[in-house]
Design a protein around this motif. Structure first.
Motif, mmCIF file in Angstrom:
data_model
loop_
_atom_site.group_PDB
_atom_site.id
_atom_site.type_symbol
_atom_site.label_atom_id
_atom_site.label_comp_id
_atom_site.label_asym_id
_atom_site.label_seq_id
_atom_site.Cartn_x
_atom_site.Cartn_y
_atom_site.Cartn_z
ATOM 1 N N GLN A 60 -4.518 98.401 49.446
ATOM 2 C CA GLN A 60 -4.656 99.780 48.990
ATOM 3 C C GLN A 60 -3.522 100.153 48.032
ATOM 4 O OE1 GLN A 60 -4.663 101.718 52.815
ATOM 5 N NE2 GLN A 60 -6.905 101.821 52.908
ATOM 6 N N THR B 293 -11.243 97.932 48.067
ATOM 7 C CA THR B 293 -10.480 97.739 49.307
ATOM 8 C C THR B 293 -11.009 98.624 50.423
ATOM 9 O OG1 THR B 293 -8.873 99.437 48.686
ATOM 10 C CG2 THR B 293 -8.394 97.181 48.022
ATOM 11 N N GLY C 89 -0.053 103.357 52.096
ATOM 12 C CA GLY C 89 -1.171 102.540 52.544
ATOM 13 C C GLY C 89 -1.238 102.437 54.059
ATOM 14 N N VAL D 118 -9.775 109.076 46.185
ATOM 15 C CA VAL D 118 -9.684 107.670 46.597
ATOM 16 C C VAL D 118 -10.691 106.811 45.813
ATOM 17 C CG1 VAL D 118 -8.734 108.049 48.901
ATOM 18 C CG2 VAL D 118 -11.222 108.151 48.566
ATOM 19 N N ALA E 225 -11.554 102.945 51.669
ATOM 20 C CA ALA E 225 -10.778 104.012 52.291
ATOM 21 C C ALA E 225 -11.344 104.175 53.689
ATOM 22 C CB ALA E 225 -10.911 105.313 51.506
ATOM 23 N N LEU F 76 -10.239 103.095 45.446
ATOM 24 C CA LEU F 76 -10.313 102.240 46.632
ATOM 25 C C LEU F 76 -11.723 101.715 46.896
ATOM 26 C CD1 LEU F 76 -7.989 104.166 49.142
ATOM 27 C CD2 LEU F 76 -7.396 102.308 47.566
#
Length: 232
Positions: free
Chosen positions: A48, A218, A23, A212, A220, A215
């Protein structure tokens, strides 16, 4: 029907490595070269790590987790292990990022001004160039991380194994598994990448790269530093 490279009723004739980049760290956020500096995850990086851990916990069970012993990777790995209910994380320095010698702790701009020789060697296309101050060449990085994965492939045939490591290592593993010298674009923090290694360790193949999708909440960070050929 059995999948390619797999006999009906038997374990696959390959080891499957789910390789995760750690992360985000404050060094990534401030665009500082880390190398072997033992930085920790920042708040976004922990989020992450939780997101990728949640994803992997819902997929095929993994036999074990190996990680770089640098804190940013080890912390990511322990979060994954907890979520996936895997006992213990095996820490191995062969999974560390490339040692960047005199450049560690500097931004690229400062490195260019303060350590011009090391900076030039760092950006050189020659893979045998070591970086002043104890830094590694790309060949040295390639040798240590690919040798470890081949060793682990021999131990884990027919199993799914999680590896938590760094952008530079991932680029070298891609180089070994692909006909291309390097992947396109950045290898993002907490991305999922899957490589299969055959029983005799001769055949490496990429089955997923730079994923990703986990993600979405959260994020990327498109601008996060690291994961390309001018970072570490």
């Amino acid at each position: 029907m059995a999948a390619a490279g797999e006999c009906k009723g038997s374990a696959p004739a390959f080891a499957e490595f789910v390789i995760v980049r750690h992360g985000e760290t404050s060094y990534n956020a401030f665009r500082i070269l880390q190398g072997h500096i033992d930085s920790e995850l920042n708040n976004i990086g922990r989020q992450q790590a939780v997101a990728v851990a949640s994803r992997l916990s819902k997929e095929t069970k993994c036999a074990c987790i190996y990680s770089s012993d640098l804190q940013r990777a080890a912390e990511t790995a322990h979060i994954i292990a907890s979520s996936c209910k895997i006992t213990g994380v095996v820490l191995d320095p062969s999974l560390r990022e490339r040692h960047l010698g005199d450049l560690q702790g500097l931004t690229l701009r400062d490195a260019q001004k303060q350590k011009p020789k090391a900076y030039k060697l760092f950006l050189s296309s020659r893979r045998d160039q070591e970086i002043p101050g104890g830094g590694e060449s790309l060949n040295q990085l390639h040798g240590r991380c690919t040798s470890l994965l081949e060793e682990l492939a021999g131990k884990h045939q027919g199993e799914r194994v999680i590896i938590v490591t760094h952008g530079g290592v991932l680029r070298e593993l891609y180089r070994r598994a692909s006909s291309m010298a390097s992947p396109e674009g950045k290898i993002k923090n907490a991305s999922v990448n899957i490589i299969h290694i055959s029983e005799n360790c001769r055949n490496w193949s990429i089955h997923k790269w730079g994923d990703v999708s986990h993600l979405e909440e959260t994020g990327a960070n498109e601008d996060a530093f690291g994961g390309d050929n001018a970072s570490g």
